[in-house]
Design a protein around this motif. Sequence first.
Motif, PDB file in Angstrom:
ATOM      1  N   LEU A  58      47.989  54.739  67.071  1.00  0.00           N
ATOM      2  CA  LEU A  58      48.872  55.132  68.167  1.00  0.00           C
ATOM      3  C   LEU A  58      49.813  56.202  67.654  1.00  0.00           C
ATOM      4  O   LEU A  58      50.500  56.000  66.647  1.00  0.00           O
ATOM      5  N   PRO A 116      52.832  58.502  69.313  1.00  0.00           N
ATOM      6  CA  PRO A 116      53.604  58.770  70.525  1.00  0.00           C
ATOM      7  C   PRO A 116      53.544  60.251  70.920  1.00  0.00           C
ATOM      8  O   PRO A 116      53.690  61.138  70.071  1.00  0.00           O
ATOM      9  N   LEU A 141      53.457  57.377  75.532  1.00  0.00           N
ATOM     10  CA  LEU A 141      52.208  57.042  74.834  1.00  0.00           C
ATOM     11  C   LEU A 141      51.015  57.645  75.572  1.00  0.00           C
ATOM     12  O   LEU A 141      49.931  57.072  75.610  1.00  0.00           O
ATOM     13  N   TYR A 143      47.696  58.200  73.613  1.00  0.00           N
ATOM     14  CA  TYR A 143      47.150  56.888  73.251  1.00  0.00           C
ATOM     15  C   TYR A 143      46.551  56.217  74.480  1.00  0.00           C
ATOM     16  O   TYR A 143      45.441  55.673  74.426  1.00  0.00           O
ATOM     17  N   SER A 144      47.279  56.251  75.588  1.00  0.00           N
ATOM     18  CA  SER A 144      46.785  55.661  76.828  1.00  0.00           C
ATOM     19  C   SER A 144      45.452  56.280  77.233  1.00  0.00           C
ATOM     20  O   SER A 144      44.531  55.579  77.671  1.00  0.00           O
ATOM     21  N   GLY A 181      55.704  52.574  68.669  1.00  0.00           N
ATOM     22  CA  GLY A 181      55.899  52.828  70.085  1.00  0.00           C
ATOM     23  C   GLY A 181      57.274  52.433  70.593  1.00  0.00           C
ATOM     24  O   GLY A 181      57.561  52.574  71.784  1.00  0.00           O
TER      25      GLY A 181
END
Length: 242
Positions: A89, A91, A148, A151-152, A192
């Motif tokens: 992940l 950001p 995010l 990542y999403s 996150g």
Amino acid sequence: MSVDIKDKIALVTGANRGIGASIVESFFAAGAKKIYAAVRQLDSAKELTEKYGDKLVPVHLDLEKPETIQELAKTAADVQVVVNNAGVLIPATPLADDAEQNLQQELTINTFGLLRVAKVMTPIIESNGGGAFVQLNSVASIKNFLGLTTYSASKAATYSITQGLREELSDKGIAVLSVHPGPIDTNMAATGGMTDIAEPTSVVSEGIVAALKAGDFHLFPDSMAKDFGQAFHSYAKEIIES
């Protein structure tokens, strides 16, 4: 399709810490026979090896290096359950200067990593009489979170692929489980900025054991995730799982 972890041989990627290490613990508590702990640095699995002895086999895996996935398959040729937990992940908002770069890395590890692990390990699971493939997705695979965003996006892609795997592997005697945690007490949650609402890793690992036994496709393990799951339930049942 119900899968009981008892007496199974499993592979867990990203097994040295966080959710991965908790999965190892929950699987052994549920009676797993042997677990391959796939990690980038073998030394990082030392604590697990000391705890579980020969039942825990550290193996090298770097999802940015496809050749390590191929080597993994040669070592873990007796696996019946694969948990693809490793991920990254970073950001980023959509217009951030590094959004494209971040998305590329997240797609390489989270999305292409899933494809490559599934491609290599599916024939092994099938040859060992069937079993399960578990993919760690996220509530972020269903809803984009601004900070995010990349990542999403990568997790939305892995969730879509997981749905395809469910359909393709059903005839091979392989159950597929899509896991969608919210904030969990891991380094990723800290990255996150969600440690204040994070829940223990055990809610995910114990949830996986129970969901596999129940034959579920979706798992929303923690409080935030359960809220998502409740709202998502009818769509999931009528469209995705139909």
